[in-house]
Scaffold this motif. Structure first.
Motif, PDB file in Angstrom:
ATOM      1  N   ALA A  91      -5.963   4.234   6.607  1.00  0.00           N
ATOM      2  CA  ALA A  91      -4.502   3.512   6.449  1.00  0.00           C
ATOM      3  C   ALA A  91      -4.757   2.297   5.319  1.00  0.00           C
ATOM      4  CB  ALA A  91      -3.902   3.072   7.573  1.00  0.00           C
ATOM      5  N   ASN A 144       3.714  -5.335   2.682  1.00  0.00           N
ATOM      6  CA  ASN A 144       3.215  -4.407   1.663  1.00  0.00           C
ATOM      7  C   ASN A 144       4.042  -4.620   0.436  1.00  0.00           C
ATOM      8  OD1 ASN A 144       1.721  -2.725  -0.029  1.00  0.00           O
ATOM      9  ND2 ASN A 144       2.177  -0.949   1.086  1.00  0.00           N
ATOM     10  N   MET A 188       6.208   2.529  10.793  1.00  0.00           N
ATOM     11  CA  MET A 188       7.586   2.001  10.216  1.00  0.00           C
ATOM     12  C   MET A 188       8.345   1.906  11.494  1.00  0.00           C
ATOM     13  SD  MET A 188       6.986   3.991   6.891  1.00  0.00           S
ATOM     14  CE  MET A 188       8.750   3.859   6.251  1.00  0.00           C
ATOM     15  N   HIS A 194       4.445   8.887   6.322  1.00  0.00           N
ATOM     16  CA  HIS A 194       5.151   7.326   5.692  1.00  0.00           C
ATOM     17  C   HIS A 194       5.162   7.546   4.024  1.00  0.00           C
ATOM     18  CE1 HIS A 194       3.016   6.842   9.435  1.00  0.00           C
ATOM     19  NE2 HIS A 194       3.520   6.083   9.788  1.00  0.00           N
TER      20      HIS A 194
HETATM   21  C1  LIG Z   1       1.678  -0.727   8.300  1.00  0.00           C
HETATM   22  C2  LIG Z   1       2.251   0.599   7.688  1.00  0.00           C
HETATM   23  C3  LIG Z   1       3.379   0.632   6.929  1.00  0.00           C
HETATM   24  C4  LIG Z   1       4.303  -0.632   6.649  1.00  0.00           C
HETATM   25  O1  LIG Z   1       3.742  -1.699   6.165  1.00  0.00           O
HETATM   26  P1  LIG Z   1       4.511  -2.973   6.135  1.00  0.00           P
HETATM   27  O2  LIG Z   1       3.468  -3.773   5.401  1.00  0.00           O
HETATM   28  O3  LIG Z   1       4.385  -3.377   7.537  1.00  0.00           O
HETATM   29  O4  LIG Z   1       5.853  -2.785   5.653  1.00  0.00           O
HETATM   30  C5  LIG Z   1       3.864   1.969   6.364  1.00  0.00           C
HETATM   31  N1  LIG Z   1       2.934   2.948   6.338  1.00  0.00           N
HETATM   32  C6  LIG Z   1       1.683   3.124   7.338  1.00  0.00           C
HETATM   33  C7  LIG Z   1       1.204   4.019   7.218  1.00  0.00           C
HETATM   34  C8  LIG Z   1       1.398   1.844   7.732  1.00  0.00           C
HETATM   35  O5  LIG Z   1       0.042   1.671   8.593  1.00  0.00           O
END
Ligand SMILES: *Cc1c(COP(=O)(O)O)cnc(C)c1O
Length: 472
Positions: A103, A263, A313, A389
């Motif tokens: 991830a 992110n 998410m 995601h």
């Molecule tokens: C943590 C995560 C997100 C969300 O990222 P944020 O920085 O919390 O917005 C999206 N997709 C995956 C697979 C994640 O592990």
């Protein structure tokens, strides 16, 4: 380079201090007081590690260039989590899932232990750093993997007992290092995140451990998590120029599957540092708090929480949004909005601030059905497999393109390997994933021994921490 808190700008810290402390004592988040600028010729053509060393070094000048290069090398030499996949002439997928736990969290968490250890040393801190983490699925395993066996650290991660995928659970519960612990709580991610944040501010609790340990965070509330994520926005741009997909100076849009807003905030930081970023597109699932915010200017977490097929998410309170509000409206607005959030579960921002936010940000939302339909579409059209995601982000980018008629080059951030969510992906495509391609770290997961079995009530979090730390 100085850092301050979103809720108390009288504070001034160095980067290493901000990393060691994690969260500010009054509940605010640490932010840099200025953004170093990079012009194109500073970074075009640099390889990933050189670029990472350059950017990390700008924010942490307390460490020598050689030291920083060493951290980066140690973090990424065996598994660089990042690769760019060109999907069409105008669109690429930035794969961030080639690290130790498949991830995107690995990008930051393979590096953070080195930054943390060096920061502890720089500050003369001899106590143990107890890293409390709340996870919606992927943070937990990445934090445990990153800090596994790291001296002077102990990790306790809390994850929702239901809602995460079986693979995500096993990635945590089969870890064996004595200094990493995973505990299931009967509650959702927001419950876990709130409980952990409260503990940082609970002076009476913290002081019990004070002589031997202190609490810190490896969630994206720690600036040390955001810093390594700024790098891949620059690196992608450099790769696009190198492969003639764009011309030097062209803008690029980035679409980010968003939960805690960490992110995408790193993308905003890259823009503030001078990267030619066009639009940042915030993709949300059915827990569409952020989408609704960008539609209406109202942040409203008082609503039903859904368990979706993009569980990482499934978040209603996006912690890093506080940093964004700070950069847009200052500390006073942060204090007002956080008070309103605590009292009423919602807040609004002034019209001028909202307008300014929308100059760079757009947002779209997809439900589970739209997500699986897109996994199937992209597989049929491009023979390329998206995890759920990433599919949410891909869909958001499609909506943006249709609505805006913007012809800027688009990059979709891919945050997890499809092999982390095989049930959803296989149901969507109607085809079994190819076993030969399973990432090494996910192989044989079901055959490993489950060593972490604790399931607790939300109210038992403090007692559980005490119990774990009593073994020292
Ligand atoms: C943590 C995560 C997100 C969300 O990222 P944020 O920085 O919390 O917005 C999206 N997709 C995956 C697979 C994640 O592990």
């Amino acid at each position: 380079m100085k850092f301050t808190s979103t809720r108390d700008t009288s504070l001034e810290l160095s980067g290493p201090e901000a990393i060691v402390q994690g969260l500010s004592r009054e509940g605010g988040l640490f932010v840099p007081t200025e953004f170093p600028e990079l012009v194109l010729d500073d970074f075009l053509g640099l390889d990933y590690e050189a670029l990472a060393a350059k950017i990390v070094g700008l924010y942490l000048p307390e460490f020598s260039a050689d030291e920083v290069a060493g951290f980066v090398q140690a973090a990424y030499s065996d598994a660089l989590p990042v690769a760019l996949h060109h999907l069409t002439d105008g669109e690429s997928v930035l794969e961030l899932f080639h690290g130790h736990t498949s991830a995107f969290k690995d990008v930051a968490l393979q590096l953070l232990p080195y930054l943390m250890t060096a920061s502890l040393k720089a500050g003369g801190e001899s106590r143990k750093a107890v890293i409390l983490a709340a996870t919606s699925g992927d943070t937990g395993s990445a934090v445990m993997s990153g800090f596994s066996g790291v001296p002077q650290t102990e990790v306790i991660t809390f994850f929702p007992d239901s809602g995460i995928s079986e693979i995500q659970r096993l990635q945590m519960t089969t870890q064996t290092a004595a200094n990493v612990h995973a505990v299931a709580i009967k509650g959702n991610f927001d419950d876990a995140q709130r409980a952990v944040k409260e503990i940082f501010q609970d002076a009476a609790f913290v002081i019990k451990f004070d002589t031997k340990s202190f609490f810190t965070s490896a969630n994206s509330i720690n600036f040390g998590r955001l810093l390594p994520q700024i790098v891949y926005y620059f690196w992608t741009y450099s790769e696009l120029v190198k492969s003639d997909k764009i011309q030097k100076g062209d803008k690029v849009n980035y679409t980010v599957p968003t939960g805690n807003f960490g992110n995408i905030l790193a993308g905003y930081y890259a823009k503030k540092m001078g990267l030619p970023v066009g639009h940042l597109i915030c993709a949300t699932n059915k827990n569409s708090v952020l989408f609704d915010f960008f539609e209406t200017g109202v942040y409203d977490r008082a609503r039903e929480f859904y368990v979706t097929n993009s569980p990482s998410m499934d978040i209603l309170v996006s912690s890093n949004f506080e940093r964004f509000v700070y950069h847009m409206g200052g500390s006073r607005l942060v204090k007002e909005t956080q008070a309103a959030l605590a009292n009423d579960g919602r807040y609004t921002v002034p019209e001028a601030v909202f307008t300014q936010m929308k100059e760079t940000f757009s947002s779209y939302t997809l439900d589970d059905a739209a997500t699986t339909a897109l996994i199937d579409d992209v597989f049929d059209n491009f023979n390329y497999i998206l995890d759920p995601h990433t599919a949410v982000a891909y869909g958001a980018c499609e909506y943006y393109k249709a609505e805006s008629q913007d012809s800027t080059y688009n990059v979709v951030l891919a945050t997890a390997s499809p092999y982390k969510f095989p049930a959803t992906v296989e149901a969507a495509t109607g085809k079994a994933l190819d076993d030969a391609q399973i990432p090494e770290n996910l192989k044989d997961l079901t055959k490993r021994t489950v060593t972490q079995t604790q399931v607790i009530e939300k109210s038992a979090i403090r007692a559980t921490i005490e119990e774990i730390l009593s073994h020292d």
